[in-house]
Scaffold this motif. Structure first.
Motif, mmCIF file in Angstrom:
data_model
loop_
_atom_site.group_PDB
_atom_site.id
_atom_site.type_symbol
_atom_site.label_atom_id
_atom_site.label_comp_id
_atom_site.label_asym_id
_atom_site.label_seq_id
_atom_site.Cartn_x
_atom_site.Cartn_y
_atom_site.Cartn_z
ATOM 1 N N CYS A 46 1.735 3.694 -20.498
ATOM 2 C CA CYS A 46 1.018 3.724 -21.777
ATOM 3 C C CYS A 46 -0.475 3.525 -21.569
ATOM 4 O O CYS A 46 -1.295 4.186 -22.209
ATOM 5 C CB CYS A 46 1.588 2.651 -22.699
ATOM 6 N N SER A 47 -0.824 2.613 -20.642
ATOM 7 C CA SER A 47 -2.239 2.320 -20.403
ATOM 8 C C SER A 47 -2.947 3.462 -19.688
ATOM 9 O O SER A 47 -4.114 3.760 -19.968
ATOM 10 C CB SER A 47 -2.367 1.035 -19.577
ATOM 11 N N LEU A 48 -2.258 4.125 -18.769
ATOM 12 C CA LEU A 48 -2.885 5.186 -17.986
ATOM 13 C C LEU A 48 -3.145 6.441 -18.797
ATOM 14 O O LEU A 48 -4.216 7.041 -18.703
ATOM 15 C CB LEU A 48 -2.016 5.524 -16.772
ATOM 16 N N ASP A 49 -2.152 6.871 -19.601
ATOM 17 C CA ASP A 49 -2.344 8.138 -20.315
ATOM 18 C C ASP A 49 -1.624 8.190 -21.663
ATOM 19 O O ASP A 49 -1.345 9.284 -22.168
ATOM 20 C CB ASP A 49 -1.911 9.318 -19.441
ATOM 21 N N THR A 50 -1.330 7.032 -22.243
ATOM 22 C CA THR A 50 -0.717 6.867 -23.577
ATOM 23 C C THR A 50 0.690 7.443 -23.688
ATOM 24 O O THR A 50 1.217 7.583 -24.793
ATOM 25 C CB THR A 50 -1.597 7.463 -24.697
ATOM 26 N N ARG A 51 1.333 7.776 -22.556
ATOM 27 C CA ARG A 51 2.742 8.153 -22.624
ATOM 28 C C ARG A 51 3.601 6.901 -22.760
ATOM 29 O O ARG A 51 3.266 5.842 -22.280
ATOM 30 C CB ARG A 51 3.161 8.921 -21.365
ATOM 31 N N MET A 101 0.838 -1.188 0.000
ATOM 32 C CA MET A 101 0.000 0.000 0.000
ATOM 33 C C MET A 101 0.876 1.242 0.000
ATOM 34 O O MET A 101 1.713 1.403 0.887
ATOM 35 C CB MET A 101 -0.901 -0.015 1.237
ATOM 36 N N PRO A 102 0.737 2.127 -1.005
ATOM 37 C CA PRO A 102 1.545 3.344 -1.011
ATOM 38 C C PRO A 102 1.056 4.327 0.040
ATOM 39 O O PRO A 102 -0.148 4.537 0.205
ATOM 40 C CB PRO A 102 1.338 3.900 -2.426
ATOM 41 N N THR A 103 1.987 4.927 0.772
ATOM 42 C CA THR A 103 1.660 5.915 1.798
ATOM 43 C C THR A 103 2.587 7.114 1.628
ATOM 44 O O THR A 103 3.534 7.084 0.848
ATOM 45 C CB THR A 103 1.829 5.331 3.206
ATOM 46 N N GLY A 104 2.323 8.172 2.375
ATOM 47 C CA GLY A 104 3.161 9.363 2.290
ATOM 48 C C GLY A 104 2.583 10.377 1.342
ATOM 49 O O GLY A 104 1.630 10.125 0.612
ATOM 50 N N THR A 105 3.211 11.549 1.310
ATOM 51 C CA THR A 105 2.670 12.681 0.560
ATOM 52 C C THR A 105 3.363 12.902 -0.783
ATOM 53 O O THR A 105 3.098 13.890 -1.465
ATOM 54 C CB THR A 105 2.785 13.960 1.395
ATOM 55 N N GLY A 106 4.244 11.994 -1.170
ATOM 56 C CA GLY A 106 4.983 12.167 -2.415
ATOM 57 C C GLY A 106 4.096 12.079 -3.641
ATOM 58 O O GLY A 106 3.125 11.309 -3.680
ATOM 59 N N GLU A 107 4.425 12.899 -4.664
ATOM 60 C CA GLU A 107 3.738 12.806 -5.944
ATOM 61 C C GLU A 107 4.125 11.489 -6.628
ATOM 62 O O GLU A 107 5.259 11.032 -6.523
ATOM 63 C CB GLU A 107 4.105 13.992 -6.836
ATOM 64 N N THR A 108 3.185 10.881 -7.326
ATOM 65 C CA THR A 108 3.446 9.588 -7.968
ATOM 66 C C THR A 108 3.908 9.793 -9.402
ATOM 67 O O THR A 108 3.341 10.590 -10.145
ATOM 68 C CB THR A 108 2.193 8.711 -7.936
ATOM 69 N N PRO A 109 4.939 9.056 -9.839
ATOM 70 C CA PRO A 109 5.521 9.275 -11.158
ATOM 71 C C PRO A 109 4.712 8.701 -12.319
ATOM 72 O O PRO A 109 4.854 9.165 -13.441
ATOM 73 C CB PRO A 109 6.886 8.587 -11.062
ATOM 74 N N LEU A 110 3.884 7.688 -12.080
ATOM 75 C CA LEU A 110 3.166 7.059 -13.185
ATOM 76 C C LEU A 110 1.735 7.541 -13.325
ATOM 77 O O LEU A 110 1.169 7.492 -14.410
ATOM 78 C CB LEU A 110 3.157 5.535 -13.017
ATOM 79 N N THR A 129 15.033 -4.999 -16.029
ATOM 80 C CA THR A 129 14.330 -5.031 -17.310
ATOM 81 C C THR A 129 12.850 -5.284 -17.097
ATOM 82 O O THR A 129 12.001 -4.645 -17.729
ATOM 83 C CB THR A 129 14.925 -6.113 -18.226
ATOM 84 N N LEU A 130 12.514 -6.206 -16.197
ATOM 85 C CA LEU A 130 11.106 -6.490 -15.923
ATOM 86 C C LEU A 130 10.411 -5.273 -15.337
ATOM 87 O O LEU A 130 9.263 -4.965 -15.693
ATOM 88 C CB LEU A 130 10.996 -7.682 -14.975
ATOM 89 N N TRP A 131 11.085 -4.559 -14.432
ATOM 90 C CA TRP A 131 10.484 -3.351 -13.857
ATOM 91 C C TRP A 131 10.246 -2.303 -14.934
ATOM 92 O O TRP A 131 9.179 -1.681 -14.982
ATOM 93 C CB TRP A 131 11.401 -2.769 -12.773
ATOM 94 N N ARG A 132 11.239 -2.121 -15.797
ATOM 95 C CA ARG A 132 11.114 -1.109 -16.852
ATOM 96 C C ARG A 132 9.945 -1.428 -17.776
ATOM 97 O O ARG A 132 9.137 -0.546 -18.110
ATOM 98 C CB ARG A 132 12.418 -1.015 -17.644
ATOM 99 N N LEU A 133 9.836 -2.693 -18.202
ATOM 100 C CA LEU A 133 8.749 -3.073 -19.099
ATOM 101 C C LEU A 133 7.393 -2.886 -18.430
ATOM 102 O O LEU A 133 6.439 -2.427 -19.060
ATOM 103 C CB LEU A 133 8.927 -4.526 -19.549
ATOM 104 N N SER A 134 7.315 -3.225 -17.168
ATOM 105 C CA SER A 134 6.065 -3.039 -16.434
ATOM 106 C C SER A 134 5.698 -1.567 -16.355
ATOM 107 O O SER A 134 4.526 -1.196 -16.545
ATOM 108 C CB SER A 134 6.203 -3.630 -15.028
ATOM 109 N N ASP A 135 6.688 -0.710 -16.103
ATOM 110 C CA ASP A 135 6.425 0.728 -16.016
ATOM 111 C C ASP A 135 5.945 1.287 -17.352
ATOM 112 O O ASP A 135 5.043 2.137 -17.405
ATOM 113 C CB ASP A 135 7.690 1.470 -15.587
ATOM 114 N N ILE A 136 6.553 0.823 -18.433
ATOM 115 C CA ILE A 136 6.157 1.300 -19.763
ATOM 116 C C ILE A 136 4.716 0.917 -20.057
ATOM 117 O O ILE A 136 3.912 1.741 -20.527
ATOM 118 C CB ILE A 136 7.100 0.737 -20.841
ATOM 119 N N LEU A 137 4.355 -0.339 -19.775
ATOM 120 C CA LEU A 137 3.000 -0.801 -20.060
ATOM 121 C C LEU A 137 1.975 -0.022 -19.235
ATOM 122 O O LEU A 137 0.933 0.394 -19.751
ATOM 123 C CB LEU A 137 2.883 -2.292 -19.764
ATOM 124 N N GLU A 138 2.281 0.204 -17.960
ATOM 125 C CA GLU A 138 1.324 0.920 -17.119
ATOM 126 C C GLU A 138 1.186 2.379 -17.564
ATOM 127 O O GLU A 138 0.069 2.900 -17.670
ATOM 128 C CB GLU A 138 1.744 0.864 -15.659
#
Length: 285
Positions: free
Chosen positions: A220-225, A1-10, A209-218
């Motif tokens: 792209c899915s969230l806002d097509t970046r 569960m993410p906590t804290g006041t930090g802005e999220t990068p994805l 590599t797995l983390w990077r690919l997961s980040d790219i897919l998410e």
């Protein structure tokens, strides 16, 4: 569960926002303890995702029952935790859990989940029990899917992943097939094997590599970046030498070891457990 006041990068908002995108994770057969995948789960949460690691009974011989168990666990989690944003959901499965990914995506869409983002990854998957004797695997048109195999995977036949990739009813711009390659140029080596994502055997360089690919897919899915990012890029070693690039193909062919130990496309185990055995293409050997 993410906590804290930090802005999220994805995704928009902060880690403590009232609603957060959620990744539903399905583990490999026999690795139900989430600590087995601690680094992968920690990475997702560090970016602002809620992660649900739903268990299933590995002792059940009626394997499709385990698919239902995993799905029921996901539904229970969404009902229990109000911060789960069912409009933004991803599904990530490894090994036998990877075989669940298409089914879990189907069930999510049928419930009305994923209206703002719906994505899934099948990593080194075993059998896709719920898809019956073969043929197309119907996907909601809004889904984005990665199918990832590893060239040193001696447990799961890459042809299972190739079959699913070819059978997904998605256009080419909404699905990708990626074959990871081992590379021992540096330390730690890139170990593209079946057990590499499991922390019990050490966190290797392939995890990045797995983390990077997961980040790219998410993303792209969230806002097509990042939808046009190079999926073959695996980074560089500290001396500047490129890490062996992954193969990305719209018409993949088997490049993994043969024969494999468990999830085969040929042999007595496949005859017993693989409902899509007729869909298996030729092996590279």
């Amino acid at each position: 569960m993410p906590t804290g006041t930090g802005e999220t990068p994805l995704a928009s908002g902060r880690c403590d926002s009232s609603k957060r995108p959620t990744i539903f994770f399905s583990h490999g057969y026999g690795f139900g303890d989430p600590n087995a995948y601690h680094s992968l789960i920690e990475h997702w949460v560090s970016l602002g995702n809620i992660v649900v690691a739903s268990d299933y009974n590995s002792a059940v011989l009626d394997l499709p029952v385990t698919f239902v168990q995993a799905d029921q666990g996901n539904v229970a989690a969404a009902a229990y935790e109000a911060r789960i944003d069912t409009a933004r959901v991803g599904f990530y499965g490894h090994s036998f859990g990877g075989g669940m990914t298409p089914y879990l995506l189907q069930q999510a869409a049928a419930r009305g989940w994923g209206t703002d983002a719906l994505f899934g990854t099948s990593l080194d998957q075993a059998y896709t029990q719920w898809e019956g004797a073969g043929g197309p695997i119907e996907m909601p048109s809004t889904a984005r899917v990665f199918v990832i195999n590893s060239d040193d995977d001696r447990f799961a036949d890459a042809r299972n992943g190739i079959d699913v990739f070819d059978s997904l009813t998605l256009p080419a711009d909404r699905k990708a097939y990626i074959m990871l390659h081992s590379d021992d140029h540096g330390v730690p080596a890139v170990d593209a094997s079946h057990l590499a994502p499991i922390d019990l055997f050490g966190v290797g360089a392939v995890s990045y590599t797995l983390w990077r690919l997961s980040d790219i897919l998410e993303t792209c899915s969230l806002d097509t970046r990042r939808c046009d990012h190079d999926l073959s890029f695996a980074g560089t070693w500290s001396d500047g030498v490129p890490i062996k690039a992954s193969d990305v193909s719209e018409s993949p062919v088997d490049a993994g070891p043969t024969p494999v130990i468990l999830a085969e496309c040929t042999g007595p185990i496949a005859q017993l457990w693989n409902p899509r055995i007729a869909q298996c293409g030729p092996t590279h050997s």
